[in-house]
Design a protein around this motif. Structure first.
Motif, short mmCIF file in Angstrom:
data_model
loop_
_atom_site.label_atom_id
_atom_site.label_comp_id
_atom_site.label_asym_id
_atom_site.label_seq_id
_atom_site.Cartn_x
_atom_site.Cartn_y
_atom_site.Cartn_z
N ASP A 212 32.48 24.64 36.11
CA ASP A 212 33.36 24.63 36.39
C ASP A 212 34.03 25.33 35.33
O ASP A 212 34.22 24.76 34.34
CB ASP A 212 34.26 23.40 37.11
N LYS A 213 34.79 26.26 35.46
CA LYS A 213 35.85 27.05 34.94
C LYS A 213 37.37 26.72 34.99
O LYS A 213 37.99 26.54 37.11
CB LYS A 213 35.67 28.56 34.93
N LYS A 214 38.97 26.64 34.35
CA LYS A 214 40.41 26.42 34.53
C LYS A 214 40.61 27.88 35.40
O LYS A 214 40.63 28.73 34.65
CB LYS A 214 40.37 26.26 32.85
N LEU A 215 40.75 26.93 36.18
CA LEU A 215 41.22 28.10 36.92
C LEU A 215 42.69 29.22 36.78
O LEU A 215 43.72 28.15 35.68
CB LEU A 215 42.02 28.16 38.68
N SER A 216 43.01 30.15 36.57
CA SER A 216 44.34 31.29 36.18
C SER A 216 45.57 30.03 37.20
O SER A 216 45.17 29.74 37.99
CB SER A 216 44.07 32.11 35.49
N ILE A 217 46.52 30.48 36.80
CA ILE A 217 47.85 30.07 37.37
C ILE A 217 47.53 30.48 38.61
O ILE A 217 48.33 30.33 40.03
CB ILE A 217 49.16 30.74 36.77
N GLU A 218 47.24 32.13 39.13
CA GLU A 218 46.95 33.26 40.26
C GLU A 218 45.61 32.71 40.60
O GLU A 218 45.93 32.57 41.78
CB GLU A 218 46.70 34.93 39.48
N GLN A 219 45.18 32.75 40.44
CA GLN A 219 43.73 31.31 40.66
C GLN A 219 44.07 30.44 41.53
O GLN A 219 43.74 29.99 42.49
CB GLN A 219 42.71 31.62 40.24
N GLN A 220 44.44 29.45 40.94
CA GLN A 220 45.02 27.93 41.36
C GLN A 220 45.75 28.26 42.42
O GLN A 220 45.38 27.51 43.54
CB GLN A 220 45.74 27.47 39.78
N GLY A 242 41.65 42.39 44.66
CA GLY A 242 41.77 41.81 43.28
C GLY A 242 40.58 43.04 42.71
O GLY A 242 38.81 43.04 43.74
N ILE A 243 41.20 43.14 42.13
CA ILE A 243 40.61 44.67 40.66
C ILE A 243 38.73 43.78 41.05
O ILE A 243 38.68 42.53 40.65
CB ILE A 243 40.19 45.04 39.91
N THR A 244 37.34 43.77 41.37
CA THR A 244 35.75 43.45 40.55
C THR A 244 36.94 42.63 39.17
O THR A 244 36.99 43.55 38.42
CB THR A 244 35.70 44.41 40.36
N GLY A 245 36.25 41.80 39.17
CA GLY A 245 36.18 41.27 37.32
C GLY A 245 37.08 39.98 38.04
O GLY A 245 37.86 39.64 36.68
N SER A 246 38.58 40.55 38.77
CA SER A 246 39.29 39.34 38.74
C SER A 246 39.53 37.94 38.96
O SER A 246 40.47 37.21 38.56
CB SER A 246 40.48 40.59 39.32
N GLY A 247 38.20 38.31 39.54
CA GLY A 247 37.74 36.38 39.08
C GLY A 247 38.06 35.87 40.73
O GLY A 247 38.79 34.74 40.84
N LYS A 248 37.78 36.40 41.83
CA LYS A 248 37.83 36.18 43.66
C LYS A 248 36.47 35.32 43.19
O LYS A 248 37.08 34.09 44.28
CB LYS A 248 37.53 37.44 44.11
N THR A 249 35.93 35.33 43.48
CA THR A 249 34.71 34.26 43.66
C THR A 249 34.98 32.98 43.09
O THR A 249 34.43 32.68 43.74
CB THR A 249 32.76 35.37 42.84
N GLU A 250 35.28 32.95 41.94
CA GLU A 250 35.87 31.47 41.37
C GLU A 250 36.46 31.21 41.93
O GLU A 250 36.61 30.07 42.75
CB GLU A 250 36.48 31.95 40.00
N LYS A 281 22.98 33.01 41.65
CA LYS A 281 22.93 31.88 40.85
C LYS A 281 24.32 30.77 40.48
O LYS A 281 23.84 29.75 40.28
CB LYS A 281 22.52 32.31 39.35
N ARG A 282 25.82 31.98 41.17
CA ARG A 282 26.54 31.24 40.56
C ARG A 282 26.87 29.88 41.66
O ARG A 282 27.07 29.11 40.78
CB ARG A 282 27.94 32.05 40.80
N PHE A 283 25.97 30.19 42.73
CA PHE A 283 26.57 29.56 43.84
C PHE A 283 25.59 28.26 44.48
O PHE A 283 25.68 27.09 43.83
CB PHE A 283 26.77 30.02 45.33
N ARG A 400 41.87 41.81 34.98
CA ARG A 400 40.16 40.92 34.48
C ARG A 400 39.36 40.41 33.62
O ARG A 400 40.81 40.35 32.25
CB ARG A 400 39.91 42.82 34.52
N LEU A 401 39.07 39.21 34.32
CA LEU A 401 38.82 38.06 33.12
C LEU A 401 37.59 38.49 32.40
O LEU A 401 38.06 37.31 31.20
CB LEU A 401 38.73 36.91 34.26
N THR A 402 37.19 39.17 31.91
CA THR A 402 35.92 39.33 31.10
C THR A 402 36.22 40.33 30.04
O THR A 402 35.52 40.68 29.23
CB THR A 402 34.61 39.60 31.48
N GLY A 403 37.70 41.29 30.40
CA GLY A 403 37.74 42.06 28.77
C GLY A 403 37.73 43.45 29.73
O GLY A 403 37.48 43.43 30.43
#
Ligand code: ADP
Ligand code: ZN
Ligand code: ZN
Length: 756
Positions: A212-220, A242-250, A281-283, A400-403
């Protein structure tokens, strides 16, 4: 003939024959002894036709009203034991698909009932001790005395832990005990052989509670809105831009967790090409063996088992391409569609349905209604338009959450290259950068856009493209030096001189992956190159193999078609070259601009995924085109505004709907005559506000000696198009009965996304 008693029960049945002629329900009597067994969705065997051949069919309705002379109604012969019954909802969904896209009911039923033919269950056999331990121990010593080595080995294992069950294959394999010996021991009552049926599980990845990751305010905020709407009984469609890597899957994962808490299930659609092992794998880490996957590499039995697991409540989540939509869950709570703009969501065979529209229809049909969540970095015009008009709720994820930074994009004008004498397919700037990256041992991706069918004709000096004056799509070169429009059939002859600038560099645009590979070797002999296209990915795993070889740094350069731009992360790639951005721009298709923007944005997103900064070079003859300009700036909104204005002007979807009537004909003359006749017929219907164009030769005008042509009808009102289709269907049925359809096939495609 069986007499029909007063309280008789009749079943309306769709017979399993793929033919327009029998595309209607036939009525049968449900015999007394089958009354408890037949329900809507049952697959039954019925006598059909003059010879009363037994045919399979699906019950779509039960009624006490006979529609025919009672004495003439035949009776159902039996329940088909090898086919699983359908859910009533599947039948309703099939009816919706048939009506919405035009196909036979049986074709629609087969679409919504994938993998329903019963498969043998996978069986595991286990061996355990049956005899009491004391007696077994005595027998064990007896075996030692008698030199029964095999029995001795097996008993030794079993006696070590008398509660243990050993898998049969281990006994015959590792312990090397013959099956006759096992049988003899079982006959004597020493051991038990137990058989257990299990469902095949295509993936085994363990659940991991720490993921589990703590979601960002936008994600939450997205999760909170979807779930609180759900709790309030509101079922909506949500679009996450949302661009790739912006946390949609999360976000998807969090929503699914909440939905599962409510004892509902989730369907996650991901285009097969974008469904990487990492995503899977994430799922699995989150949902363990409560999630399963569907894809084309599964065997028929594996697919069947996943359907059964879903039906029996053994899983909560299924991931897969568009057919995963038809997983028979008892109570779906949410349908998620990642990369919602992907063309693979549209079926290319009848019924030509779009998974997004079917998902939304299905969400309305499930018992308590389901929410639909769409996600994309480059939403389809359809979805973004609906988000703009308030039909969908729109969310944005911008970071993008991963830098990793967004890459530098340079647009190179190929006309200038020609002027300065550079005739290579690589611009000077691209050559310099390739040299630089090779020296630094960083990786390079060279992407050739082969989406459109090559064949548009342009001027290499000024970039002028020959277009249809009526439809504003590029004309395609046909044999015999003709330029043809694939929508309306407009024709003109090829000129050798550019009408705009007078240059003689007028030619059809052609370039391939092999050519690029060779060019790289010529200019940079030291480079190691991998190539990925339809030719190098023919076998089942070659696609993954090429990608993992590149990820393992076994090559400096990856050359490929649009296949290489999907989903994969290569942190060492710092240069992406897009060689022929124009190719897809000039596909003879109204979606060309959209497709180009999507491909360029995705390709550009491949650079600079790691620590190092990335560069992207877009080579084009049309640097001023809005698709290229806006993709270079990664500005979706600017693109959308231009594109929607064009669609509005020319009445293309989503500003109107379009129905393609696709015609295959064995003889060209016959096809043309038929198509013209069809057009006249449509005009006689005098449907208000319908714009009829064509007939015209298809983009691929002949395949396997069949001539292909199409008529297009544009209209604001989808129902109006369905009305036209229904009238055409009746007319076609009549022609079929008269034997006038020999050598002719007609299919419908609503709001086409794939060229024809
Ligand atoms: P997308 O589906 O939009 O491409 P992902 O959900 O895959 O984005 O997220 C991209 C990366 O960021 C993943 O490595 C993911 O684990 C990570 N990530 C997503 N959300 C968070 C978060 N709230 N906190 C930390 N990392 C996150
Ligand atoms: Zn010119
Ligand atoms: Zn035209």
């Amino acid at each position: 003939m069986i007499g029909c008693p007063e309280n008789a029960l009749y079943a309306n049945i769709i017979i399993d024959i793929s033919h327009e002629k029998v595309d209607r329900p036939f009525q049968y009597l449900v015999p007394q002894e089958l009354r408890d067994k037949v329900s809507v969705g049952s697959c039954v065997e019925v006598p059909f036709g003059k010879g009363n051949t037994l045919r399979k069919g699906f019950v779509i309705e039960l009624t006490d009203k006979a529609e025919y002379d009672r004495d003439r109604i035949k009776a159902i012969a039996a329940i088909a034991l090898d086919i699983n019954p359908a859910q009533e909802m599947s039948i309703r969904l099939a009816a919706w698909i048939r009506q919405h896209y035009g196909s036979t009911m049986i074709a629609a039923l087969k679409t919504v009932l994938p993998a329903n033919k019963k498969q043998k269950a996978l069986q595991y056999k286990y061996i355990s001790l049956k005899m009491p331990v004391r007696e077994a121990t005595e027998y064990y010593y007896e075996c030692i005395r008698k030199k029964y080595y095999a029995r001795e080995r097996l008993l030794k294992e079993l006696l070590e832990d008398p509660e243990e069950r050993i898998q049969y294959e281990i006994v015959t394999g590792k312990l090397n005990v013959a099956s006759q010996t096992i049988k003899a021991m079982s006959d004597k009552g020493i051991i038990n052989i137990e058989t257990e049926s299990v469902y095949r599980n295509p993936v085994s990845i363990k659940k991991d509670e720490d993921s589990d990751k703590k979601l960002s305010i936008e994600q939450q905020a997205i999760v909170d809105t979807v779930i609180s709407d759900y709790d309030e009984g509101k079922r909506d469609v949500y679009l996450i831009h949302g661009i790739t890597g912006s946390g949609k899957t999360e976000v998807y994962i969090s929503i699914i967790k909440e939905i599962i808490k409510k004892k509902k299930q989730a369907i996650v659609l991901i285009p097969e090409i974008a469904l990487t092992y990492q995503t899977l794998k994430r799922f699995y880490r989150h949902f363990g063996d409560r999630v399963s996957v569907m894809n084309s590499t599964l065997s028929v039995s594996e697919k069947y088992d996943q359907m059964q697991r879903a039906k029996n409540g053994e899983i909560d989540v299924i991931i897969g391409p568009r057919s995963a939509l038809f997983t028979p869950f008892p109570n779906i709570g949410v349908i998620i569609m990642d990369e919602e703009h992907e063309t693979s969501y549209k079926s290319e065979t009848m019924p030509k349905y779009h998974a997004r529209e079917v998902a939304i229809a299905l969400a309305k049909m499930v018992p308590e209604g389901a929410s639909v969540v769409l996600g994309s970095a480059t939403p389809s015009l359809e979805s973004y338009y609906k988000a703009q008009t308030g039909e969908y709720q729109l969310f944005k994820l911008n970071r993008r959450l991963t830098g990793g930074t967004l890459p530098n994009v340079e647009v190179v004008d190929l006309r200038d290259e020609l002027k300065s004498g550079n005739r290579s397919i690589f611009s000077r700037s691209l050559q310099e950068k390739i040299e630089d990256r090779l020296q630094k041992h960083e990786q390079i991706m060279l992407f050739i856009n082969r989406r459109g069918l090559a064949g548009f004709v342009s001027c290499r000096s000024c970039g002028y493209v020959f277009k249809c004056p009526h439809c504003d799509v590029p004309l395609s070169e046909h044999r015999g030096g003709k330029l043809v429009c694939h929508y309306c059939g407009y024709e003109q002859s090829v000129t050798k001189i550019c009408p705009k600038c007078g240059s003689k560099y007028v030619s059809a645009f052609r370039a391939g992956t092999e050519q690029i590979e060779n060019e790289v070797y010529k200019l940079f002999p030291q480079a190691k190159v991998l190539r990925m296209d339809a030719d190098t990915t023919k076998t089942k795993h070659s696609y993954e193999e090429i990608l993992s070889a590149f990820a393992n740094m076994q090559a400096d350069v990856l050359v490929g078609t649009q296949m290489i731009v999907k989903g994969h992360d290569f942190p060492n790639v710092t240069l992406v070259g897009i060689l022929a951005a124009d190719m897809s721009l000039y596909a003879s298709d109204y979606r060309a601009g959209e497709r180009t923007f999507q491909l360029l944005t995705q390709a550009a997103g491949r650079a600079g995924r790691g620590e190092k900064e990335g560069s992207v070079i877009i080579q084009t003859y049309q640097p001023e085109h809005y698709s290229i300009q806006t993709a270079a700036k990664q500005d979706y909104i600017a693109f959308y505004n231009e594109e929607i204005a064009y669609r509005k002007l020319l009445m293309y979807p989503p500003m109107a709907h379009m129905m393609a009537i696709q015609i295959w004909a064995r003889s060209e003359d016959n096809g043309i005559a038929f198509a013209n006749y069809l057009r006249a017929l449509i005009e006689r219907m005098k449907v208000k506000d319908a714009v009829v164009i064509g007939p015209a030769a298809a983009a691929i005008s002949r395949i396997k000696d069949e001539y292909r042509m199409a008529i297009y009808i544009k209209m604001k009102d989808y129902e109006g198009l369905i009305g036209i289709r229904e009238k055409i269907d009746l007319w076609l049925e009549k022609m079929t009965n008269d034997g006038r359809m020999t050598g002719l096939t007609v299919q419908f495609d609503f709001d086409p996304v794939n060229g024809f």
